[in-house]
Design an enzyme around this catalytic site. Structure first.
Site, PDB file in Angstrom:
ATOM      1  N   ASP A  17       0.854  -1.187   0.000  1.00  0.00           N
ATOM      2  CA  ASP A  17       0.000   0.000   0.000  1.00  0.00           C
ATOM      3  C   ASP A  17       0.893   1.241   0.000  1.00  0.00           C
ATOM      4  OD1 ASP A  17       0.932   0.283   2.628  1.00  0.00           O
ATOM      5  OD2 ASP A  17      -0.927  -0.429   3.529  1.00  0.00           O
ATOM      6  N   GLN A  18       0.310   2.393   0.174  1.00  0.00           N
ATOM      7  CA  GLN A  18       1.068   3.642   0.109  1.00  0.00           C
ATOM      8  C   GLN A  18       2.121   3.753   1.215  1.00  0.00           C
ATOM      9  OE1 GLN A  18      -1.395   7.143   0.254  1.00  0.00           O
ATOM     10  NE2 GLN A  18       0.088   8.355  -0.900  1.00  0.00           N
TER      11      GLN A  18
END
Length: 142
Positions: A17-18
């Protein structure tokens, strides 16, 4: 017989994810990669099994997250056979972060052997004794 030392893996960027943390859905894929690697190690790759007319469906799978895995971590996925009957088998997985030596994930998956055409369970011991012998050689009777 040489012991299987586990499947080595580094997470890909797209699996995160980020925040650079691996998304939970990827672990099940990694279990499958490790399972296929173990079968390759046994000189019984999936394509050999499938060419013989056998399929190995997943009956169930579970995953327990013990810690986070980040992009760049070096992992070892240990695969153990918990049960083998000749018709069914169950794997147990342990994912270890090689930098910290911590156990980050555990899981299991259960499978059976099916005749690809009839879609019926089959016994490796009876129908494919040479395949059964490789499983017994690697895992013993369980």
């Amino acid at each position: 017989m040489t012991n299987y030392l586990g499947y080595q893996r580094k997470p890909h960027y797209y699996e995160t994810d980020q925040m650079g943390i691996v998304h939970h859905s990827n672990y099940i894929r990694w279990f499958e990669e490790a399972r296929a690697d173990l079968l390759d190690f046994m000189d019984l790759p999936y394509h050999t099994i499938e060419e013989a007319g056998i399929i190995i469906p997943v009956l169930d799978v579970s995953c327990q997250y013990k810690g986070m895995v980040h992009y760049g971590d070096q992992l070892t996925i240990q695969v153990y056979v918990e049960q083998y009957t000749g018709t069914r088998f169950q794997f147990r997985y342990e994912i270890i972060n090689e930098q910290t030596k911590k156990l980050v994930t555990t899981g299991t998956s259960s499978h059976c052997f099916l005749d690809q055409v009839r879609q019926r369970p089959l016994s490796l011991k009876r129908s494919y004794p040479e395949f059964h012998a490789r499983f017994i050689e690697q895992f013993g009777e369980k």
